[in-house]
Design an enzyme around this catalytic site. Sequence first.
Site, mmCIF file in Angstrom:
data_model
loop_
_atom_site.group_PDB
_atom_site.id
_atom_site.type_symbol
_atom_site.label_atom_id
_atom_site.label_comp_id
_atom_site.label_asym_id
_atom_site.label_seq_id
_atom_site.Cartn_x
_atom_site.Cartn_y
_atom_site.Cartn_z
ATOM 1 C CB SER A 179 -0.965 -0.045 1.185
ATOM 2 O OG SER A 179 -1.991 0.902 1.024
ATOM 3 C CG ASP A 265 -6.508 -2.651 -4.141
ATOM 4 O OD1 ASP A 265 -7.241 -1.914 -3.471
ATOM 5 O OD2 ASP A 265 -5.278 -2.769 -3.942
ATOM 6 C CG HIS A 294 -5.426 -2.304 -0.374
ATOM 7 N ND1 HIS A 294 -4.768 -1.809 -1.488
ATOM 8 C CD2 HIS A 294 -4.850 -1.685 0.701
ATOM 9 C CE1 HIS A 294 -3.847 -0.940 -1.114
ATOM 10 N NE2 HIS A 294 -3.874 -0.847 0.206
#
Length: 327
Positions: A179, A265, A294
């Site tokens: 991320s 995602d 994600h």
Amino acid sequence: MHGDLRAVDAATTQTEPDDFDAFWAETIAETRSLPLDLTVTPHVTRLTQIDVFDVSFRGFGGTPIRAWLRIPHGATEPLPGLVQFFGYGNGRGHALRDLRWASAGYAHLVVDARGQGHGDTDDDHADGGPSAGGFLTRGIRSPQEYYYRRVYADAVRAVDALRSIDGVDPARVGTVGASQGGGIALAIAGLVPDIAVAIVQAPFLCELDRAATLSTEHPYSLLTQYFADRRGDTAAALDTLRYFDGINHAKRATAPALLSTGLLDGIAPPETVLPAFTSYGGEKTVVIWPYNGHEAGGDLDEENALEFAAAHLAAGAPTRTSASSLR
């Protein structure tokens, strides 16, 4: 290796500024002109197989940046190392958070993203100007004032810090992250030409010219809010983001890389991630998770990361000695 390994060919709409390289060369030179002031202090835990150290070094503007260093207890031979930042809103966290890499034989430096939660590092720089209430839009009207200029410079300095610690092999230092941490790992790979490996999962901060139209979820929704509220600032903000986009950093990266994304995602949509993977300049392995969000491959991604790091950094079983030689 787990997952769907495939070649990617996703076009980008992002462009790069003519002074991109000069901007970053100046930023890094300015940051490195200050003393590193590295401190490595033993942190007492109940662990018997991993030693933990409280680390501080000076990042952008001389700000003291806090990190945890975890190493296998009793390591003697120089260890391969990994620098890691965590997701948006996170810092280094608790001293015992994420022991995987040290357990596998690495010197693992987990670094604060200045000013973000679960960390111990202030962002003592005044951004100036309005924002949409989050790190993503702080100082966004100017690349010199933008928040991630400081974070990326801190990240380069984190590599310098890990490489300078006794017991770490400076030639075998890589970066890992997911991320926001994945976006920072991409930036490190582009900004530190001799980094040994990059492991990047579901990276944030890519294809930033379109991210606000591709994701309605936090934190890209902060861009949407900013652009909606400050229509006259949009052009300047988008120009700023070109200096920080993972697309432009990936193009400059040459380290072997393991890259992964989930096709469902919504936080870092594959439409933002896959162009960065396509743009990546070094040898790369791309893993796609068609039914994941994600989290991408989750634990299986972690297994892949351990295998990839071992193949490129040759982590071995440590031998025994005192850790007192660390400085």
